[in-house]
Each structure stands twice: as C-alpha cells, then as structure tokens.
Design a protein around this motif. Structure first.
Motif, short mmCIF file in Angstrom:
data_model
loop_
_atom_site.label_atom_id
_atom_site.label_comp_id
_atom_site.label_asym_id
_atom_site.label_seq_id
_atom_site.Cartn_x
_atom_site.Cartn_y
_atom_site.Cartn_z
N ASP A 386 0.08 -53.99 -63.99
CA ASP A 386 1.44 -54.16 -64.35
C ASP A 386 2.27 -53.20 -63.53
O ASP A 386 1.85 -52.11 -63.44
N ILE A 387 3.24 -53.59 -62.83
CA ILE A 387 4.07 -52.96 -61.97
C ILE A 387 5.25 -52.44 -62.49
O ILE A 387 6.14 -53.25 -62.98
N ARG A 388 5.49 -51.15 -63.12
CA ARG A 388 6.74 -50.60 -63.71
C ARG A 388 7.36 -51.44 -64.77
O ARG A 388 8.42 -51.47 -65.01
N ASN A 389 6.28 -51.86 -65.54
CA ASN A 389 6.57 -52.31 -66.85
C ASN A 389 7.57 -53.60 -66.73
O ASN A 389 8.27 -53.98 -67.66
N THR A 390 7.62 -54.02 -65.62
CA THR A 390 8.68 -55.14 -65.15
C THR A 390 8.07 -56.51 -64.41
O THR A 390 8.52 -57.52 -64.81
N PRO A 451 13.35 -52.97 -62.28
CA PRO A 451 12.87 -52.11 -63.16
C PRO A 451 13.48 -51.28 -63.66
O PRO A 451 14.63 -51.02 -62.98
N THR A 452 13.50 -50.84 -64.82
CA THR A 452 14.68 -49.90 -65.54
C THR A 452 13.55 -48.43 -65.96
O THR A 452 14.45 -47.75 -66.01
N ASP A 453 12.71 -48.43 -66.22
CA ASP A 453 12.15 -47.49 -66.75
C ASP A 453 10.79 -46.61 -66.00
O ASP A 453 11.02 -45.94 -65.26
N ASP A 454 9.83 -47.26 -66.40
CA ASP A 454 8.59 -46.65 -65.80
C ASP A 454 8.07 -46.53 -64.53
O ASP A 454 8.78 -47.46 -63.91
N ASP A 455 7.52 -45.66 -64.00
CA ASP A 455 7.42 -45.55 -62.45
C ASP A 455 5.83 -45.78 -62.42
O ASP A 455 5.47 -45.22 -61.29
N ALA A 456 5.02 -46.32 -63.00
CA ALA A 456 3.63 -46.53 -62.77
C ALA A 456 3.10 -47.93 -62.74
O ALA A 456 3.95 -48.76 -63.02
N VAL A 457 1.98 -47.97 -62.13
CA VAL A 457 1.27 -49.20 -62.07
C VAL A 457 0.01 -48.82 -63.22
O VAL A 457 -0.49 -47.80 -63.17
N ASN A 458 -0.27 -49.85 -63.98
CA ASN A 458 -1.42 -49.68 -64.88
C ASN A 458 -2.19 -51.00 -64.77
O ASN A 458 -1.93 -52.06 -64.51
N ILE A 459 -3.52 -50.58 -64.45
CA ILE A 459 -4.46 -51.74 -64.07
C ILE A 459 -5.41 -51.72 -65.44
O ILE A 459 -6.01 -50.52 -65.72
N ARG A 460 -5.83 -52.85 -65.56
CA ARG A 460 -6.75 -53.04 -67.14
C ARG A 460 -7.65 -53.93 -66.39
O ARG A 460 -7.45 -54.95 -65.80
#
Ligand code: FRU
Length: 479
Positions: A386-390, A451-460
């Motif tokens: 997930d990249i920046r929740n966008t 993107p508007t908020d999150d600045d992270a990448v989440n990997i699952r």
C-alpha cells in the motif's frame, strides 16, 4: 529567441503561475509537467547536436484541451531539464486551431519538425495539413507550411506524422480514419523532406486479420528493434475485453516485419503497452547509444480530467519517465533509462526480509522515491503493498491488481492482469505519480495518484524479499 506577442503572453502565464506550481503538494519533481496549463502528447523527441529535445502538446492558457502549441524542454543528460520558449504556436492559416502532434528528424545539421496543422471553419468543420518547420539551433523554428494534403479516401482525422529515414527515402507514418470510419496507420514518402507523396495504409482495420479495431488510430510510430519491427499505435474505440482496454483510449503495439521495398508490415496481435490508468500517445527516438527510448503522456482525455486536484493550481498532466525498449520473449519490455540512477539519493536497504502472514512491514518514504523489491522466493498466498494509503498493489492467485483512490477521493478503481510469477517490482514514486515496472519491465503500470495523508509504504503477505528504497533528488526540472 524571437519574442513575439504570444510568447510574451506565455512567459507571463508561466511566471504568474510559478508560486502556485511550486506550492502545489502534487507538483512533480523529476517528471516533465507543464509550468502552467495542460500538457498532453510528447512530440518531436530527438537528440540533436548533443542535446535532448522533448516537445509536448501544450495549452499554456488553460487546463482544458483547445489551444495547442508545442512546449519545449531541453537536457544534456535526460535528468536536468530546462524549459525553452514554445517551439510552435497556432498562428498560421494552416494550423490556426492547433499545432497538433508530430515528430522530429535531423538532416544536414538542420532540425525538421513535422506536425499536423488543425483548422476549423465557422461551421466547426475540420481540415488538417501535415506541416514542416525547420531550425538550425533547435530553439527558433521557421514554419514552411503544409507538405502533405489530405488524400482521397480519408476523413480530416488524419494526423500525428512520425518521420524516419529508410534506405534512400524518408517515410512518414500517420494516424488516420478512412471514409468507412475505420482506423488505419498510413505511409507517405519523400526524397527531400519537403515533397511528400502519399503511399497508402500499412496497418489497420481489415488488414492482417484485424477486425473492429477502432474508428481512429492516433500517434503511430514504426521502428526497428532487435531483428523485428514494432508499430506502436493508439486505437480509439476498442471495447473493454477481459483485463484489456479499460481506459477510454488505448496505447499498444504490434511486433512484425516491415518490408521497406514494398512498404508492407506483417504483424502479430496487439498488446497494451501499459496496464495503468494514465498512459497514452507515446513516442520513441534513438540517441546514438543504441537505445530506443520511449516517453508517454501520463494522462488520458476523459471525464476524470475535470477532477484532477492540480487544476486548482492551473496545471494538469505530465509525461512519463524515459524508458528504454527491448523485445524479450516476444514481448515489448520497458525499463527506466539508466540515467535515472543519478537521481538516487539517500538509500535504505533491507536484505532477506521474511514476512509472516498478517504482519506488516512499514517504511516511511519520501514523496519522491524509487523502490526495488525483489522476491527471493515465489510469493506464497497473497502479497500486498500500500503506497501512502492511496494506491495499492496486490498479487493474489496469479493476478496483479493496482487499485487507487479516484480523483474525487470518494471511491476506488482497479486495473488487473494475470501474471504467472512475480519476481520483481521497481517503483518510481513522484509527488503525484507511480510507475510500476513488473519483472524487469515486462509489464508496466502507470498511474497518477493524489495522496493526502500517510507517508508510508505498508507491505503485507507471507513472503521473502529484498528491498531498496532511495530518496529521489528534486529540483532537476527548471520551471
Ligand atoms: C492524442 C492526440 C493526437 C493529436 C493531439 C492533439 O492525444 O489526440 O492525435 O495530434 O492529441 O492535442
């Protein structure tokens, strides 16, 4: 440079928008974007006298399609870019409603631009002329007027000349609609670059077994690659089928053999060049390094345009990064040009990462980043990033899916395709774009995102992988 009245208005529009563009959180940092107004197709790509020239369709006076000049960027290294004065402006009787797309070629130290002059009369009836403009310094162009008129059997949807040298002649390929309202790519030839003779269709509906393949073909480009020939073209009017053709218009290619003595092209089936949301009207060129380099328009003429968040800062759309082409296992492969490695700044590297199911790996990334994720074992079950929740990339049951938040922000939309094995993802993130090169560029997915908020990448996922993340340096495009 000649500073005519229109150029002064363009300079004022650019200067007047500088603060808006630079304060825009979605301002692209290493992609070519318009300093003001609307950009569409890359045009006239050429390496001329030691300088790369990238022209583009440009309305500097608004974020709509309408006025079409040729904007112009130059570079000596494909990463530091300088905005030049507009090269062509719609001022003459034969191009007064638009200097539409076209190409560049060098001959005897002179840069030749071929483009389509678009003209509308009082009843809104269209005429088109294929026109020539020349320059010795690559900056100031002299228009020479029409060099090819509309042949019998075609509607005025006849445009986008791409010229190349073939043996002792020059050839021009154009996008066309025949009077049966079907799309074709057609050829013309010349021995001196100024007198052109129409030849006829080289590919299109009802040729090479193609049926119902669009009412118009735009932006054709025919070139040799390895021991084959490739025709890139943008058909309009294809219906969505399975995983294919989900954008309003398509950009894709045929691989085959072009016979330059009788001007015929035998080819295989059509394949999309990009599986993302925002990719159209690509063009290629060579720079003497042996590479065939492609840039596309990172945009689409569709209803989404009115929802682009950058419109409030008076600009819209951009070009992709330059990509080098090659044919691998019968597929056209795109890879970011190696020059882009010079933009790599601070690096983080994680090797032999192992994720368990339901444990996320979180990495804060800069707004401009490059990521290289190598799967050291085949993905078991599902992978998700997930990249920046966008924008979300997932791989489940041999299908890769990219889902993004729509530009209105209220919903999501997807593009998906089957993929037997996922081995590598190289991802270029800019402030409002993501270009994903899957398995060394065998498939590319290009999308704008906001993107508007999150600045992270989440990997699952349950997976083993290596990950490198580079910050990409900003400020290399001078606008
Ligand atoms: C493709 C296109 C071309 C045309 C240009 C006009 O996006 O429609 O066929 O020359 O844009 O801006």
């Amino acid at each position: 440079m000649k500073q005519d009245n229109i150029q002064i208005q363009i300079n004022d529009a650019v200067a007047g928008n500088r603060a808006y563009v630079h304060n825009d959180p979605y301002h692209l940092e290493y992609h070519l974007m318009p300093p003001v107004g609307l950009a569409n197709d890359p045009n006239g790509l050429i390496y001329f006298k030691g300088t790369y020239h990238i022209f583009f369709q440009w309305n500097p006076f608004g974020t709509t399609h309408g006025y079409k000049a040729w904007g112009h960027y130059t570079s000596t290294n494909l990463i530091d870019w300088r905005l030049e004065p507009a090269a062509l402006k719609p001022e003459a009787w034969y191009d007064k409603n638009g200097c539409y797309s076209g190409s560049a070629i060098e001959h005897d130290g002179v840069l030749y631009l071929f483009y389509t002059g678009n003209v509308k009369d009082a009843q809104d009836q269209r005429s088109t002329y294929q026109c020539l403009a020349v320059s010795e310094d690559g900056i100031d162009f002299d228009k020479k007027g029409p060099v090819l008129h509309l042949p019998e059997g075609y509607t005025p949807h006849f445009r986008d000349p791409k010229v190349w040298k073939s043996g002792n002649e020059w050839l021009m390929i154009l996008g066309a609609q025949n009077t049966s309202l079907k799309g074709e790519a057609v050829l013309a030839r010349s021995e001196n670059l100024t007198d052109w003779e129409f030849i006829g269709p080289v590919a299109g509906n009802d040729m090479n077994g193609l049926r119902d393949f669009g009412y118009m073909w735009e932006c054709p480009d025919l070139f040799p690659l390895s021991d084959k020939d490739v025709l890139i073209v943008c058909p309009q009017g294809l219906e969505a089928a399975g995983d294919d053709y989900h954008n309003l218009f398509q950009a894709g290619y045929f691989i085959g053999e072009f016979d330059s003595s009788n001007h015929t092209f035998q080819h295989g089936s059509f394949a999309e060049l990009d599986k993302g949301f925002d990719f159209y009207a690509p063009q290629t060129f060579t720079d003497g390094s042996g590479r065939r380099i492609l840039l596309g328009w990172m945009g689409m003429t569709d209803d989404q345009e009115q929802n682009h968040p950058t419109i409030r800062n008076n600009w819209i759309h951009a070009l992709t990064i330059p990509r080098a082409l090659e044919i691998r296992n019968g597929v056209l492969v795109q890879q970011p040009v190696t020059e882009l490695k010079k933009l790599r700044g601070h690096k983080k590297h994680y090797s032999k990462l192992e994720l368990e199911k339901d444990v996320a790996f979180r990495e804060v990334i800069a707004p401009m980043s490059e990521m290289l994720l190598t799967f050291t074992r085949p993905v078991e079950e599902a992978f998700e990033m997930d990249i920046r929740n966008t924008l979300n990339i997932s791989y489940v049951a041999n299908r890769l899916t990219v889902e993004r938040r729509t530009f209105e922000g209220t919903d999501t939309e997807q593009r998906t395709f089957s993929l037997d094995l996922l081995s590598e993802l190289q991802i270029f993130v800019d402030r409002s774009s993501v270009e994903i090169f899957v398995n060394g560029g065998e498939t590319v997915v290009t999308s704008r995102y906001f993107p508007t908020d999150d600045d992270a990448v989440n990997i699952r996922g349950h997976m083993h992988f290596d990950l490198s993340v580079w910050e990409i340096e900003s400020g290399r495009v001078d606008i």
